[in-house]
Design an enzyme around this catalytic site. Structure first.
Site, mmCIF file in Angstrom:
data_model
loop_
_atom_site.group_PDB
_atom_site.id
_atom_site.type_symbol
_atom_site.label_atom_id
_atom_site.label_comp_id
_atom_site.label_asym_id
_atom_site.label_seq_id
_atom_site.Cartn_x
_atom_site.Cartn_y
_atom_site.Cartn_z
ATOM 1 N N HIS A 88 13.510 30.904 -10.834
ATOM 2 C CA HIS A 88 12.870 30.070 -11.847
ATOM 3 C C HIS A 88 12.482 28.705 -11.274
ATOM 4 O O HIS A 88 13.043 28.249 -10.272
ATOM 5 C CB HIS A 88 13.796 29.898 -13.049
ATOM 6 C CG HIS A 88 14.102 31.192 -13.738
ATOM 7 N ND1 HIS A 88 14.761 31.257 -14.944
ATOM 8 C CD2 HIS A 88 13.840 32.485 -13.394
ATOM 9 C CE1 HIS A 88 14.894 32.518 -15.319
ATOM 10 N NE2 HIS A 88 14.345 33.281 -14.380
ATOM 11 N N CYS A 96 -5.884 2.472 5.122
ATOM 12 C CA CYS A 96 -6.390 1.365 5.926
ATOM 13 C C CYS A 96 -5.691 1.340 7.283
ATOM 14 O O CYS A 96 -4.710 2.048 7.518
ATOM 15 C CB CYS A 96 -6.180 0.043 5.193
ATOM 16 S SG CYS A 96 -4.431 -0.406 5.014
ATOM 17 N N GLU A 116 13.022 25.693 -12.341
ATOM 18 C CA GLU A 116 14.133 24.744 -12.311
ATOM 19 C C GLU A 116 15.068 25.024 -11.134
ATOM 20 O O GLU A 116 15.592 24.099 -10.506
ATOM 21 C CB GLU A 116 14.932 24.829 -13.622
ATOM 22 C CG GLU A 116 14.106 24.554 -14.874
ATOM 23 C CD GLU A 116 13.590 25.832 -15.522
ATOM 24 O OE1 GLU A 116 13.668 25.941 -16.752
ATOM 25 O OE2 GLU A 116 13.107 26.723 -14.782
ATOM 26 N N CYS A 158 19.050 28.869 -16.770
ATOM 27 C CA CYS A 158 18.831 27.566 -16.129
ATOM 28 C C CYS A 158 19.560 26.414 -16.806
ATOM 29 O O CYS A 158 19.878 25.417 -16.149
ATOM 30 C CB CYS A 158 17.333 27.258 -16.077
ATOM 31 S SG CYS A 158 16.412 28.341 -14.963
ATOM 32 N N CYS A 218 -1.863 0.529 7.327
ATOM 33 C CA CYS A 218 -0.983 1.658 7.008
ATOM 34 C C CYS A 218 -0.998 2.698 8.120
ATOM 35 O O CYS A 218 0.051 3.210 8.522
ATOM 36 C CB CYS A 218 -1.420 2.311 5.694
ATOM 37 S SG CYS A 218 -1.179 1.291 4.224
ATOM 38 N N HIS A 254 0.841 -1.185 0.000
ATOM 39 C CA HIS A 254 0.000 0.000 0.000
ATOM 40 C C HIS A 254 0.885 1.248 0.000
ATOM 41 O O HIS A 254 2.065 1.198 0.358
ATOM 42 C CB HIS A 254 -0.901 0.017 1.225
ATOM 43 C CG HIS A 254 -1.850 -1.142 1.293
ATOM 44 N ND1 HIS A 254 -2.830 -1.242 2.255
ATOM 45 C CD2 HIS A 254 -1.988 -2.250 0.523
ATOM 46 C CE1 HIS A 254 -3.509 -2.358 2.082
ATOM 47 N NE2 HIS A 254 -3.011 -2.985 1.034
ATOM 48 N N CYS A 265 15.514 28.402 -19.882
ATOM 49 C CA CYS A 265 16.163 29.602 -20.406
ATOM 50 C C CYS A 265 17.682 29.492 -20.266
ATOM 51 O O CYS A 265 18.204 28.536 -19.692
ATOM 52 C CB CYS A 265 15.643 30.842 -19.677
ATOM 53 S SG CYS A 265 16.165 30.906 -17.946
#
Length: 515
Positions: free
Chosen positions: A399, A135, A401, A430, A138, A110, A427
């Site tokens: 930016h 559940c 990124e 980046c 978990c 799960h 750009c």
């Protein structure tokens, strides 16, 4: 009723605080997605993560055109539509309001169990956003790890109360166990759904249609039937409503009462809840449709000489599209009033893990925004229409990124294949950062490649070497077919048919899902 009213007041207050900057303190001029709703939508979207091994097998045949409309969703929805008791579940792990994990159920485990394996004691003080109420198996482990808050989508839980295959008695007993764990734990187990801000749905619809991926299709194939996007969106809406909503109101009320949300079963709380859920599903379907499984479009290598070499290293198209939609959702947290950009980084380990994402694991994500801690009036917000360059925003915006790299939760390992998905072409600022970080692949649009604008340029992306670039375009093999049969021209290095007389094309209609 008092509890329900308090919950709505609390979430309204939180919504007001989280609609803006990285610190949640600014109110912008455009609609923005709150962080709570972003995390909720990502959890729903992660439930639909393509089954990795099946997609790798299918990728070898993905150009044969054998799938019907929205063929990329067949495998994604197989587990969810299967009449089984345990429903596939998506999960977003958040720490200090930053995403540190994106997971989904696997065949053996799960989502909550996977989170324990992946994060261990680092889950302490984290917030977890589930696409279904987890559940008891978990929840007991998650609570034991010391999580701060557990939010879930208030529909059919992980142990289904709807499917024919479920044992009604066992499902109800599990729901009772979950409630006991909830009432006796320090973690806050709750439903965090906020009403979308005014005009948010309309804004998402407009920007999704105008995004680089849809516009590239219409520019590359000018004879296209422009209704394809709206047809795709309607198909997605129907599909997601079946998956994530309970159509019958009385059945929905029964589920809410069984999972401890009886206070939400009375109006106006019940009607407001259902409307908020419908709005979020509409938004998710709209964003998902902006990166469609359409004809032979996908993320392909731009360099024809590298196509055969790189093909076996590229992701299956369904997974690439899924990750790009993650980035598109992130873009709606932008602080840039003109252009929203989202970025998400994934990596692929050497062997398949226990996660439903296979060998892939989340590294980091971000959107373009002003520096952390800034207030609305701290920096200029003007674009290149402002003649005075001193009061333009471009020197101050972080930016997408850059934020993804800064706030990554995993190190980028040189021996593994890492990849970044960006909603627009990176750009010149980046591109060297991405290469320097050791990222092996870039998935992006190429509408701006080679362009130099007033404050930002995109010249380096086309010249970048040492990083594989997969841009949104017509499959090069299909473009070659067009070259043999029709006159063509190149746009950003991609073959494009020259528009002929309208009467020669009036019978040509593009169809969805032929990929």
């Amino acid at each position: 009723m008092k509890e329900a009213g308090q919950m709505q007041n609390l979430e309204s207050a939180r919504a007001g605080r989280s609609v803006s900057t990285q610190t949640g303190s600014m109110t912008g001029q455009i609609p923005r997605l709150s962080k709570v709703n972003l995390f909720t939508l990502l959890s729903l979207w992660m439930e639909l993560f393509p089954a990795v091994e099946a997609q790798r097998q299918k990728s070898q045949k993905n150009e044969e055109g054998k799938h019907g409309p929205l063929g990329d969703n067949e495998e994604m929805t197989r587990v969810s539509t299967d009449k089984r008791q345990v429903k596939r579940t998506g999960l977003v792990v958040v720490k200090n309001m930053k995403i540190v994990g994106l997971h989904c159920s696997s065949e053996d485990l799960h989502a909550g169990q996977i989170a324990l394996i992946k994060h261990g004691s680092r889950l302490k003080n984290c917030d977890l956003y589930f696409s279904r109420k987890p559940c008891s198996a978990c929840l007991k482990m998650i609570v034991n790890a010391g999580v701060n808050r557990i939010s879930y989508w208030p529909a059919d839980p992980e142990i289904s109360l709807l499917t024919e295959a479920s044992s009604s008695e066992d499902a109800k007993l599990d729901a009772k166990a979950v409630e006991r764990l909830k009432s006796n734990s320090r973690a806050h187990v709750c439903v965090l759904l906020q009403p979308l801000v005014c005009y948010m749905v309309q804004f998402v619809e407009e920007t999704s249609y105008k995004c680089d991926f849809i516009q590239k299709i219409t520019k590359t194939l000018p004879d296209a039937n422009t209704d394809f996007y709206y047809e795709c969106k309607q198909e997605r809406i129907k599909e997601y409503e079946m998956l994530f909503l309970v159509s019958n109101e009385e059945m929905h009320k029964q589920i809410l009462m069984t999972i401890g949300l009886e206070n939400l079963c009375e109006n106006p709380y019940f009607s407001n809840l259902r409307q908020n859920m419908k709005d979020l599903i509409l938004l998710l379907a709209t964003v998902a449709s902006s990166v469609p499984n359409f004809k032979h479009f996908g993320f392909y290598c731009s360099n024809p000489e590298q196509i055969n070499e790189i093909h076996n290293q590229s992701l299956p198209q369904e997974i690439a599209r899924h990750c790009m939609v993650q980035a598109r959702l992130l873009a709606y947290r932008t602080e840039d009033h003109k252009t929203g950009v989202g970025a998400v980084i994934w990596a692929e380990g050497k062997s398949r893990s226990c996660d439903g994402t296979g060998a892939m694991y989340f590294v980091g994500c971000g959107y373009n925004a002003f520096p952390v801690g800034s207030e609305y009036a701290d920096f200029p917000h003007m674009d290149d229409k402002q003649k005075d360059r001193e009061i333009r925003k471009f020197r101050y915006i972080i930016h997408a990124e850059q934020n993804a790299l800064t706030f990554r939760c995993q190190e980028i390992k040189p021996e593994e294949r890492s990849m970044i998905f960006v909603t627009k072409c990176p750009c010149d600022e980046c591109v060297p950062l991405i290469k320097g970080a050791g990222i092996k692949q870039i998935y992006a649009g190429d509408v701006d490649v080679g362009k130099k604008k007033a404050d930002i340029s995109y010249m380096r992306f086309g010249e970048l070497e040492g990083v594989s670039k997969f841009t949104w375009q017509l499959n090069p093999s299909e473009a070659y077919g067009l070259e043999q049969n029709e006159p063509e021209r190149r746009e950003n290095g991609v073959l494009r048919p020259v528009p002929q007389k309208e009467e020669q094309h009036q019978d040509k209609k593009l169809r969805l899902g032929i990929h």
